[in-house]
Design an enzyme around this catalytic site. Structure first.
Site, PDB file in Angstrom:
ATOM      1  N   HIS A 101      11.331   3.341   6.969  1.00 34.33           N
ATOM      2  CA  HIS A 101      11.122   2.052   6.292  1.00 34.33           C
ATOM      3  C   HIS A 101      10.950   2.402   4.946  1.00 34.33           C
ATOM      4  O   HIS A 101       9.754   3.080   4.396  1.00 34.33           O
ATOM      5  CB  HIS A 101       9.814   1.164   7.150  1.00 34.33           C
ATOM      6  CG  HIS A 101       9.691  -0.033   6.114  1.00 34.33           C
ATOM      7  ND1 HIS A 101       8.874  -0.299   5.286  1.00 34.33           N
ATOM      8  CD2 HIS A 101      10.385  -1.027   6.350  1.00 34.33           C
ATOM      9  CE1 HIS A 101       8.814  -1.591   4.946  1.00 34.33           C
ATOM     10  NE2 HIS A 101       9.917  -2.310   5.491  1.00 34.33           N
ATOM     11  N   ASP A 236      15.824  -8.907   2.748  1.00 27.43           N
ATOM     12  CA  ASP A 236      14.778  -7.958   2.032  1.00 27.43           C
ATOM     13  C   ASP A 236      15.306  -8.347   0.389  1.00 27.43           C
ATOM     14  O   ASP A 236      16.708  -8.262   0.242  1.00 27.43           O
ATOM     15  CB  ASP A 236      14.892  -6.779   2.593  1.00 27.43           C
ATOM     16  CG  ASP A 236      14.118  -5.813   1.769  1.00 27.43           C
ATOM     17  OD1 ASP A 236      13.627  -5.989   0.850  1.00 27.43           O
ATOM     18  OD2 ASP A 236      14.134  -4.472   2.239  1.00 27.43           O
ATOM     19  N   GLY A 262      12.644 -10.640   6.243  1.00 27.22           N
ATOM     20  CA  GLY A 262      12.438 -10.018   5.065  1.00 27.22           C
ATOM     21  C   GLY A 262      12.111  -8.549   5.090  1.00 27.22           C
ATOM     22  O   GLY A 262      12.921  -7.928   6.195  1.00 27.22           O
ATOM     23  N   HIS A 263      11.455  -8.096   4.123  1.00 22.76           N
ATOM     24  CA  HIS A 263      11.583  -6.752   3.904  1.00 22.76           C
ATOM     25  C   HIS A 263      10.415  -5.953   5.099  1.00 22.76           C
ATOM     26  O   HIS A 263      10.579  -4.750   5.446  1.00 22.76           O
ATOM     27  CB  HIS A 263      10.795  -6.574   2.643  1.00 22.76           C
ATOM     28  CG  HIS A 263      10.383  -4.900   2.264  1.00 22.76           C
ATOM     29  ND1 HIS A 263      11.272  -4.289   1.930  1.00 22.76           N
ATOM     30  CD2 HIS A 263       9.063  -4.257   2.230  1.00 22.76           C
ATOM     31  CE1 HIS A 263      10.750  -3.025   1.766  1.00 22.76           C
ATOM     32  NE2 HIS A 263       9.632  -3.036   1.751  1.00 22.76           N
ATOM     33  N   PHE A 264       9.542  -6.815   5.797  1.00 25.05           N
ATOM     34  CA  PHE A 264       8.866  -6.041   6.744  1.00 25.05           C
ATOM     35  C   PHE A 264       9.329  -6.739   8.011  1.00 25.05           C
ATOM     36  O   PHE A 264       8.583  -7.660   8.756  1.00 25.05           O
ATOM     37  CB  PHE A 264       7.504  -6.417   6.755  1.00 25.05           C
ATOM     38  CG  PHE A 264       6.792  -5.482   5.650  1.00 25.05           C
ATOM     39  CD1 PHE A 264       6.452  -4.132   5.773  1.00 25.05           C
ATOM     40  CD2 PHE A 264       6.572  -5.904   4.198  1.00 25.05           C
ATOM     41  CE1 PHE A 264       5.806  -3.161   4.884  1.00 25.05           C
ATOM     42  CE2 PHE A 264       5.888  -5.263   3.328  1.00 25.05           C
ATOM     43  CZ  PHE A 264       5.658  -3.849   3.444  1.00 25.05           C
TER      44      PHE A 264
END
Length: 286
Positions: A101, A236, A262-264
């Site tokens: 990640h 993201d 999103g990003h996580f």
């Protein structure tokens, strides 16, 4: 079965890691991003540990690992990857799948290109390896690469604030009110440690060297054809869906899933992510 929390000294750096599952099962090495730590995998580990042996380290200057000073440790992706390689060898991990990640991608893909014989499969969740994945959120950092002045460097300090850390977790999510503040508060505790800002700014500057390595990683993909699962939060702000789809250019067995988050992704799509990972590895690691 429970998660164990361990620390091992590698080249005078205390590396904290989480370990779970039976060592006789296939190993998954979970490599975290910025500004997080193995804490981001706290729930995923529980989902995977009955079927897999899980190792999730924190890099130097992140999470519960040591934070050697800038004079004692060279904070570059090359150097962190070398340390992680020593970590893998010290733990006698002869074969494993990598889950990457964000920052975990440049670290994990260095491990893979240096020791392709160890890699059983690749899982990337917003772990970028292609230019087309880099969105406009990188522009301030690119300006610092092109013109590394104190002024451009100081403009990046806002990216280390609690407001921005929270934003990374909530931006692009469907239900920001369901994202636990424990996640960004844990990260911020580390970002606020004396001297950590300089470490993070050094890594921002060094990230330019990851782009130079992209062709090497693509060669690895084309040559060794690791089975690859791409499970990407499509909203993201840093790494767009084009970066997820780009893996299919070089990999024959590449399964891509774009999730509406999103990003996580693990914060909002834990169940989906765990299901896809288990299904993918069950079929590939027979």
């Amino acid at each position: 079965m429970s998660i164990q929390y361990k620390t091992i000294n590698i080249h005078n750096v205390n590396i904290f890691y989480r370990e779970a599952g039976n060592r006789s099962n296939p190993t998954i090495l979970l490599l975290h991003g910025f500004p997080s730590s193995s804490h981001m995998y706290r729930d995923l580990i529980i989902k995977l540990m009955d079927d897999y042996h899980i190792i999730a380290p924190d890099y130097p200057g992140f999470g519960n690992s040591g934070q050697p000073g800038m004079d004692d440790f060279d904070y570059t992706f090359d150097n962190i990857a070398m340390l992680m390689n020593e970590f893998v060898e010290t733990l006698n991990l002869e074969k494993y799948s990598i889950y990457v990640h964000d920052y975990g991608a440049p670290i994990g893909f260095r491990l893979a290109t240096n020791h392709p014989e160890r890699i059983e499969a690749v899982i990337t969740q917003n772990g970028n390896a292609y230019e087309e994945g880099l969105l406009s959120a990188w522009d301030p950092i690119r300006r610092y690469w092109e013109n590394p002045t104190e002024e451009n460097k100081n403009k990046l300090r806002s990216l280390l604030s609690v407001e921005f850390t929270k934003y990374q977790y909530t931006d692009g999510t469907r239900h920001p009110e369901r994202i636990s503040p424990d996640a960004w508060n844990m990260d911020q505790l580390v970002l606020d440690r004396p001297g950590n800002d300089d470490i993070q700014l050094a890594l921002y500057y060094d990230y330019r060297n990851n782009l130079i390595q992209y062709p090497d990683w693509h060669d690895f993909f084309r040559t060794y054809q690791p089975s690859t699962l791409v499970v990407w939060g499509k909203n993201d702000m840093f790494f767009g869906p084009k970066g997820a789809l780009a893996f299919q250019k070089d990999l024959k067995d590449c399964e891509v899933h774009l999730l509406n988050t999103g990003h996580f992704p693990l914060e909002e799509e834990l169940e989906t992510s765990a299901f896809l990972i288990k299904q993918f590895l069950r079929e590939r690691l027979k």
